[in-house]
Design a protein around this motif. Structure first.
Motif, PDB file in Angstrom:
ATOM      1  N   VAL A 135      -6.289  -0.981  -7.467  1.00 22.13           N
ATOM      2  CA  VAL A 135      -6.964   0.478  -7.650  1.00 22.13           C
ATOM      3  C   VAL A 135      -6.595   1.573  -6.763  1.00 22.13           C
ATOM      4  CG1 VAL A 135      -8.869   2.034  -8.611  1.00 22.13           C
ATOM      5  CG2 VAL A 135      -8.713  -0.388  -9.664  1.00 22.13           C
ATOM      6  N   VAL A 136      -5.559   2.305  -6.692  1.00 27.62           N
ATOM      7  CA  VAL A 136      -5.384   3.155  -5.891  1.00 27.62           C
ATOM      8  C   VAL A 136      -5.715   4.423  -6.362  1.00 27.62           C
ATOM      9  CG1 VAL A 136      -3.419   3.748  -4.338  1.00 27.62           C
ATOM     10  CG2 VAL A 136      -3.404   1.402  -5.104  1.00 27.62           C
ATOM     11  N   LEU A 137      -6.341   5.459  -5.396  1.00 26.35           N
ATOM     12  CA  LEU A 137      -6.452   6.879  -5.682  1.00 26.35           C
ATOM     13  C   LEU A 137      -6.062   7.678  -4.664  1.00 26.35           C
ATOM     14  CD1 LEU A 137     -10.654   6.209  -5.817  1.00 26.35           C
ATOM     15  CD2 LEU A 137      -8.797   5.788  -7.520  1.00 26.35           C
ATOM     16  N   GLN A 138      -5.763   8.949  -5.387  1.00 21.82           N
ATOM     17  CA  GLN A 138      -4.882   9.966  -4.755  1.00 21.82           C
ATOM     18  C   GLN A 138      -5.918  10.849  -4.040  1.00 21.82           C
ATOM     19  OE1 GLN A 138      -1.037   9.875  -8.088  1.00 21.82           O
ATOM     20  NE2 GLN A 138      -1.067  11.617  -6.230  1.00 21.82           N
ATOM     21  N   VAL A 139      -5.341  11.084  -2.915  1.00 20.01           N
ATOM     22  CA  VAL A 139      -6.061  11.952  -1.864  1.00 20.01           C
ATOM     23  C   VAL A 139      -5.277  13.173  -1.913  1.00 20.01           C
ATOM     24  CG1 VAL A 139      -7.072  12.519   0.176  1.00 20.01           C
ATOM     25  CG2 VAL A 139      -7.685  10.520  -0.916  1.00 20.01           C
ATOM     26  N   LEU A 160      -5.797   3.995  -0.947  1.00 16.84           N
ATOM     27  CA  LEU A 160      -5.718   5.509  -1.029  1.00 16.84           C
ATOM     28  C   LEU A 160      -4.208   5.856  -0.833  1.00 16.84           C
ATOM     29  CD1 LEU A 160      -8.646   6.803   1.389  1.00 16.84           C
ATOM     30  CD2 LEU A 160      -8.614   6.216  -0.988  1.00 16.84           C
ATOM     31  N   PHE A 161      -4.045   6.906  -1.651  1.00 16.67           N
ATOM     32  CA  PHE A 161      -2.711   7.506  -1.475  1.00 16.67           C
ATOM     33  C   PHE A 161      -2.533   9.074  -1.405  1.00 16.67           C
ATOM     34  CE2 PHE A 161       0.947   9.582  -3.887  1.00 16.67           C
ATOM     35  CZ  PHE A 161       1.979   8.846  -3.237  1.00 16.67           C
ATOM     36  N   VAL A 162      -1.845   9.480  -0.415  1.00 21.16           N
ATOM     37  CA  VAL A 162      -2.049  10.794  -0.052  1.00 21.16           C
ATOM     38  C   VAL A 162      -0.793  11.426  -0.619  1.00 21.16           C
ATOM     39  CG1 VAL A 162      -1.348  12.866   1.765  1.00 21.16           C
ATOM     40  CG2 VAL A 162      -2.822  10.705   2.353  1.00 21.16           C
ATOM     41  N   GLY A 163      -1.062  12.376  -1.881  1.00 21.30           N
ATOM     42  CA  GLY A 163      -0.031  13.100  -2.444  1.00 21.30           C
ATOM     43  C   GLY A 163       0.449  14.120  -1.607  1.00 21.30           C
ATOM     44  N   PRO A 164       1.630  14.040  -0.941  1.00 19.24           N
ATOM     45  CA  PRO A 164       2.092  15.201   0.463  1.00 19.24           C
ATOM     46  C   PRO A 164       2.137  16.738  -0.368  1.00 19.24           C
ATOM     47  CG  PRO A 164       3.787  13.656  -0.118  1.00 19.24           C
ATOM     48  CD  PRO A 164       2.628  13.152  -0.995  1.00 19.24           C
ATOM     49  N   ALA A 165       3.091  16.822  -1.611  1.00 19.27           N
ATOM     50  CA  ALA A 165       3.263  18.112  -2.323  1.00 19.27           C
ATOM     51  C   ALA A 165       1.986  18.641  -2.498  1.00 19.27           C
ATOM     52  CB  ALA A 165       3.953  17.630  -3.507  1.00 19.27           C
TER      53      ALA A 165
END
Length: 245
Positions: A135-139, A160-165
């Motif tokens: 389970v990976v959650l976008q920050v 965690l996953f940083v959504g850069p845009a």
């Protein structure tokens, strides 16, 4: 899916499963199939997952929203990992995890779908097999950065996953990867992940963006996307043709 530390993936949004199959055969550790910003229906996603398996790869599906119904229907297709966008609080993180777990740990509906080998592994999948899902959650908002430590500490969150845009837009510095506000936000998320023992990754769609973001200390990277590969390949081919004509 195993620990995401030191892994490199690629991104797919196009609806032809052959694209996912080619991506899986290119040597990446896993392939992301996007359903948030791509016109992919459930049947297409299922075919893309089959294509990734045929190419020898692992799969991660991004759901359109942190919604238990949407999550349930995609999980029944059998991806190796789930990517949930726009998670801003620990409460939302717990909701996302609960949507991936069967009762009594969560609220996922039980069905003998593809994920359970169409019922052949039904009982073992429901009892324990479904927990193998990552389970990976976008920050990707100022709120999420502020709550990153609490989000990373939620049981069942694997990365965690940083959504850069979206994150840069939320900070009013869209696509300014060297802006101090963006860099400070990334550092805060990285620190939260390190403290919780949770890897943090991001996406770069071009080589320049991959190098710029990859140098910030992320644990894993999603490098390139099918549509940017196509666009960039067309640009290079056109430039080469123009040079010789």
């Amino acid at each position: 899916m195993d620990d995401l530390h030191d892994t490199v993936a690629t991104w797919t949004s196009l609806s032809d499963p052959a694209v996912a199959e080619m991506a899986a055969g290119a040597g990446f550790d896993f392939v992301v199939v996007d359903t948030e910003h791509a016109p992919l229906g459930l049947e297409t996603v299922a075919d893309c997952l089959r294509a990734v398996e045929a190419g020898g790869g692992a799969s991660m599906v991004r759901v359109p929203w942190n919604d238990p119904v949407r999550i349930k229907r995609l999980l029944d297709l059998g991806p190796d990992a789930l990517l949930v966008p726009m998670v801003g609080t620990a409460a939302e993180a717990r909701e996302a995890v609960a949507a991936t777990r069967y009762p009594p740990e969560g609220e996922r509906g039980v069905a003998a779908a593809r994920a359970a080998d169409y019922g052949r592994n039904f009982e073992s999948y429901v009892e324990s097999g479904h927990r193998d899902l990552s389970v990976v959650l976008q920050v990707e908002s100022a709120e999420a950065v502020e709550n990153a430590a609490e989000i990373a500490g939620v049981e069942g969150v694997d990365a965690l996953f940083v959504g850069p845009a979206d994150l840069s837009a939320s900070l009013d510095v869209f696509a300014e990867w060297s802006d101090e506000a963006f860099l400070e936000a990334v550092e805060e998320v990285l620190d939260a992940g390190e403290e919780a023992g949770v890897p943090v990754g991001t996406l770069g769609t071009t080589t320049e963006q991959i190098r710029a973001l990859g140098s910030l200390g992320f644990d894993y990277l999603i490098a390139g996307a099918d549509f940017t590969h196509l666009v960039e390949g067309q640009r290079r081919a056109l430039e080469a043709a123009d040079e010789v004509l």
